[in-house]
Scaffold this active site. Structure first.
Site, PDB file in Angstrom:
ATOM      1  N   ASP A  16     -22.631  18.690  72.910  1.00 31.44           N
ATOM      2  CA  ASP A  16     -23.541  17.585  72.635  1.00 31.44           C
ATOM      3  C   ASP A  16     -24.738  17.664  73.579  1.00 31.44           C
ATOM      4  O   ASP A  16     -24.609  18.126  74.708  1.00 31.44           O
ATOM      5  CB  ASP A  16     -22.779  16.255  72.810  1.00 31.44           C
ATOM      6  CG  ASP A  16     -23.509  15.080  72.172  1.00 31.44           C
ATOM      7  OD1 ASP A  16     -24.516  15.298  71.471  1.00 31.44           O
ATOM      8  OD2 ASP A  16     -23.064  13.944  72.399  1.00 31.44           O
ATOM      9  N   ARG A  20     -31.472  16.174  72.887  1.00 25.63           N
ATOM     10  CA  ARG A  20     -32.103  15.603  74.096  1.00 25.63           C
ATOM     11  C   ARG A  20     -32.648  16.690  75.012  1.00 25.63           C
ATOM     12  O   ARG A  20     -33.704  16.533  75.625  1.00 25.63           O
ATOM     13  CB  ARG A  20     -31.095  14.730  74.862  1.00 25.63           C
ATOM     14  CG  ARG A  20     -31.043  13.316  74.341  1.00 25.63           C
ATOM     15  CD  ARG A  20     -29.805  12.602  74.771  1.00 25.63           C
ATOM     16  NE  ARG A  20     -28.648  13.082  74.022  1.00 25.63           N
ATOM     17  CZ  ARG A  20     -27.391  12.838  74.365  1.00 25.63           C
ATOM     18  NH1 ARG A  20     -27.116  12.158  75.458  1.00 25.63           N
ATOM     19  NH2 ARG A  20     -26.397  13.287  73.621  1.00 25.63           N
ATOM     20  N   ARG A  29     -35.995  19.734  67.814  1.00 22.50           N
ATOM     21  CA  ARG A  29     -34.536  19.671  67.958  1.00 22.50           C
ATOM     22  C   ARG A  29     -33.864  21.011  67.658  1.00 22.50           C
ATOM     23  O   ARG A  29     -32.915  21.407  68.321  1.00 22.50           O
ATOM     24  CB  ARG A  29     -33.954  18.605  67.026  1.00 22.50           C
ATOM     25  CG  ARG A  29     -34.377  17.191  67.351  1.00 22.50           C
ATOM     26  CD  ARG A  29     -33.756  16.199  66.385  1.00 22.50           C
ATOM     27  NE  ARG A  29     -32.293  16.270  66.427  1.00 22.50           N
ATOM     28  CZ  ARG A  29     -31.540  15.673  67.349  1.00 22.50           C
ATOM     29  NH1 ARG A  29     -32.091  14.957  68.291  1.00 22.50           N
ATOM     30  NH2 ARG A  29     -30.227  15.789  67.322  1.00 22.50           N
ATOM     31  N   HIS A  33     -30.863  23.521  69.328  1.00 22.85           N
ATOM     32  CA  HIS A  33     -29.652  24.091  68.702  1.00 22.85           C
ATOM     33  C   HIS A  33     -29.602  25.609  68.891  1.00 22.85           C
ATOM     34  O   HIS A  33     -28.537  26.185  69.096  1.00 22.85           O
ATOM     35  CB  HIS A  33     -29.607  23.750  67.209  1.00 22.85           C
ATOM     36  CG  HIS A  33     -29.469  22.279  66.955  1.00 22.85           C
ATOM     37  ND1 HIS A  33     -28.632  21.478  67.700  1.00 22.85           N
ATOM     38  CD2 HIS A  33     -30.066  21.446  66.047  1.00 22.85           C
ATOM     39  CE1 HIS A  33     -28.714  20.225  67.264  1.00 22.85           C
ATOM     40  NE2 HIS A  33     -29.582  20.181  66.269  1.00 22.85           N
ATOM     41  N   GLU A  63     -20.070  14.452  59.540  1.00 21.29           N
ATOM     42  CA  GLU A  63     -21.146  13.440  59.632  1.00 21.29           C
ATOM     43  C   GLU A  63     -22.533  14.066  59.820  1.00 21.29           C
ATOM     44  O   GLU A  63     -23.542  13.416  59.579  1.00 21.29           O
ATOM     45  CB  GLU A  63     -20.887  12.504  60.839  1.00 21.29           C
ATOM     46  CG  GLU A  63     -19.547  11.796  60.801  1.00 21.29           C
ATOM     47  CD  GLU A  63     -19.337  11.059  59.505  1.00 21.29           C
ATOM     48  OE1 GLU A  63     -20.191  10.226  59.165  1.00 21.29           O
ATOM     49  OE2 GLU A  63     -18.334  11.344  58.802  1.00 21.29           O
ATOM     50  N   ASN A  64     -22.555  15.301  60.284  1.00 18.42           N
ATOM     51  CA  ASN A  64     -23.854  15.917  60.616  1.00 18.42           C
ATOM     52  C   ASN A  64     -24.746  16.163  59.397  1.00 18.42           C
ATOM     53  O   ASN A  64     -25.948  16.363  59.543  1.00 18.42           O
ATOM     54  CB  ASN A  64     -23.672  17.223  61.400  1.00 18.42           C
ATOM     55  CG  ASN A  64     -23.262  17.010  62.842  1.00 18.42           C
ATOM     56  OD1 ASN A  64     -22.554  17.821  63.423  1.00 18.42           O
ATOM     57  ND2 ASN A  64     -23.675  15.896  63.440  1.00 18.42           N
ATOM     58  N   GLU A 203      -6.035  16.375  78.470  1.00 19.14           N
ATOM     59  CA  GLU A 203      -6.857  15.716  79.490  1.00 19.14           C
ATOM     60  C   GLU A 203      -8.288  15.686  78.968  1.00 19.14           C
ATOM     61  O   GLU A 203      -8.716  16.634  78.298  1.00 19.14           O
ATOM     62  CB  GLU A 203      -6.821  16.513  80.801  1.00 19.14           C
ATOM     63  CG  GLU A 203      -5.449  16.595  81.438  1.00 19.14           C
ATOM     64  CD  GLU A 203      -4.934  15.236  81.938  1.00 19.14           C
ATOM     65  OE1 GLU A 203      -5.747  14.324  82.145  1.00 19.14           O
ATOM     66  OE2 GLU A 203      -3.704  15.112  82.098  1.00 19.14           O
TER      67      GLU A 203
HETATM   68  C1  FPP Z   1     -25.117  18.404  69.338  1.00 16.96           C
HETATM   69  O1  FPP Z   1     -26.335  18.090  69.884  1.00 16.96           O
HETATM   70  C2  FPP Z   1     -25.221  19.557  68.492  1.00 16.96           C
HETATM   71  C3  FPP Z   1     -24.980  19.613  67.149  1.00 16.96           C
HETATM   72  C4  FPP Z   1     -24.499  18.486  66.342  1.00 16.96           C
HETATM   73  C5  FPP Z   1     -25.189  20.853  66.440  1.00 16.96           C
HETATM   74  C6  FPP Z   1     -24.540  21.928  67.208  1.00 16.96           C
HETATM   75  C7  FPP Z   1     -25.033  23.213  66.912  1.00 16.96           C
HETATM   76  C8  FPP Z   1     -25.070  24.205  67.836  1.00 16.96           C
HETATM   77  C9  FPP Z   1     -24.620  24.165  69.236  1.00 16.96           C
HETATM   78  C10 FPP Z   1     -25.499  25.452  67.393  1.00 16.96           C
HETATM   79  C11 FPP Z   1     -24.150  25.845  67.011  1.00 16.96           C
HETATM   80  C12 FPP Z   1     -23.676  27.036  66.925  1.00 16.96           C
HETATM   81  C13 FPP Z   1     -23.124  27.306  65.767  1.00 16.96           C
HETATM   82  C14 FPP Z   1     -22.024  28.247  65.787  1.00 16.96           C
HETATM   83  C15 FPP Z   1     -23.582  26.636  64.530  1.00 16.96           C
HETATM   84  P1  FPP Z   1     -27.111  16.837  69.324  1.00 16.96           P
HETATM   85  O2  FPP Z   1     -28.056  17.313  68.287  1.00 16.96           O
HETATM   86  O3  FPP Z   1     -26.148  15.809  68.866  1.00 16.96           O
HETATM   87  O4  FPP Z   1     -27.876  16.388  70.596  1.00 16.96           O
HETATM   88  P2  FPP Z   1     -28.427  14.936  70.924  1.00 16.96           P
HETATM   89  O5  FPP Z   1     -27.220  14.037  71.012  1.00 16.96           O
HETATM   90  O6  FPP Z   1     -29.075  15.139  72.253  1.00 16.96           O
HETATM   91  O7  FPP Z   1     -29.383  14.561  69.848  1.00 16.96           O
END
Ligand code: FPP
Length: 236
Positions: A16, A20, A29, A33, A63-64, A203
């Protein structure tokens, strides 16, 4: 390292903070990623170096899909690239890959890449990396309940055969031991439907570090925390 220092066999991570992190750099954003996915490759290696046998990460939840089309498309592009690279990586470092989650909603080429990657790495004996894509814990349990209900209906099993172990064997994580340690980055204190069945005795470690900044040192700190916990599994 002291002799009693314990390395958790299975670590699960809720990645997560990519958004940010990007915002703090005045970047879009999806840049967060991309850097997050690159970081994941490093953390898999760090985990193996530290002696972790199973690493499970939450990359895309059910949910994404509610995010903007631009963001979802960006994440899917990063995922394609990640799956492609993982085949070579897995061959070099002996990693086994499993994908958990409900696949039918994903693009066909992504499903094929997942199947290929799982098949190509199934006999590898290094770290087992499990990536959750279109994963939701309640969805996983619902799918398992449907499978079991069909078996009962067909007369293949009776309701007395439904034990905790049997339910575990019908989840996407069948055959994978439950996580010993669950980490969530970026300061949120929630589980967000990640492995609700499997983390009953894990944990939990929450840290403020945003995922793209989570490095070997940060992983080490999480394991230090795990080491001061006294796991009793309900005993005394
Ligand atoms: C969380 O950050 C990230 C996600 C929901 C997407 C995750 C994707 C990656 C780490 C790339 C993944 C790799 C693969 C294998 C697809 P957020 O967007 O919720 O951050 P925020 O809370 O700061 O907005």
């Amino acid at each position: 390292m002291n002799d009693d220092y314990k390395i958790p066999q299975h670590v699960a991570i809720i990645l997560d903070g990519n958004g940010r992190w990007a915002k703090s750099k005045h970047m879009p954003r999806n840049y967060g990623h991309k850097v997050g996915a690159d970081n994941l490759e490093r953390v898999i290696e760090d985990a193996w170096d530290l002696g972790i046998k199973y690493l499970t990460v939450y990359a895309f939840s059910t949910e994404n899909w509610k995010r903007s089309v631009e963001e979802v498309t960006g994440i899917m592009t990063i995922l394609r690239d990640f799956l492609k690279k993982s085949i070579d990586k897995a061959e070099k470092n002996n990693m086994r890959v499993r994908v958990i989650g409900e696949r039918s909603r994903l693009d066909k080429d992504i499903i094929e890449a997942m199947n290929r990657l799982e098949e190509a790495t199934k006999d590898n004996t290094g770290i087992q990396f499990n990536v959750a894509i279109n994963y939701g814990g309640r969805d996983e349990i619902t799918r398992a309940v449907r499978k079991i209900a069909d078996e009962v209906k067909a007369g293949a099993i009776s309701s007395e055969d439904i034990t905790e172990e049997y339910i575990s064997s019908k989840l996407d994580t069948a055959g994978i031991p439950d996580p010993d340690l669950l980490i969530r980055t970026s300061g949120e204190i929630r589980i967000s439907n990640f492995l609700p069945w499997q983390i009953s005795y894990s944990e939990f470690y929450f840290c403020d570090t945003l995922w793209p900044d989570f490095d070997k040192e940060a992983l080490r700190k999480a394991i230090d925390y795990y080491n001061v916990r006294d796991r009793r599994f309900g005993g005394v």
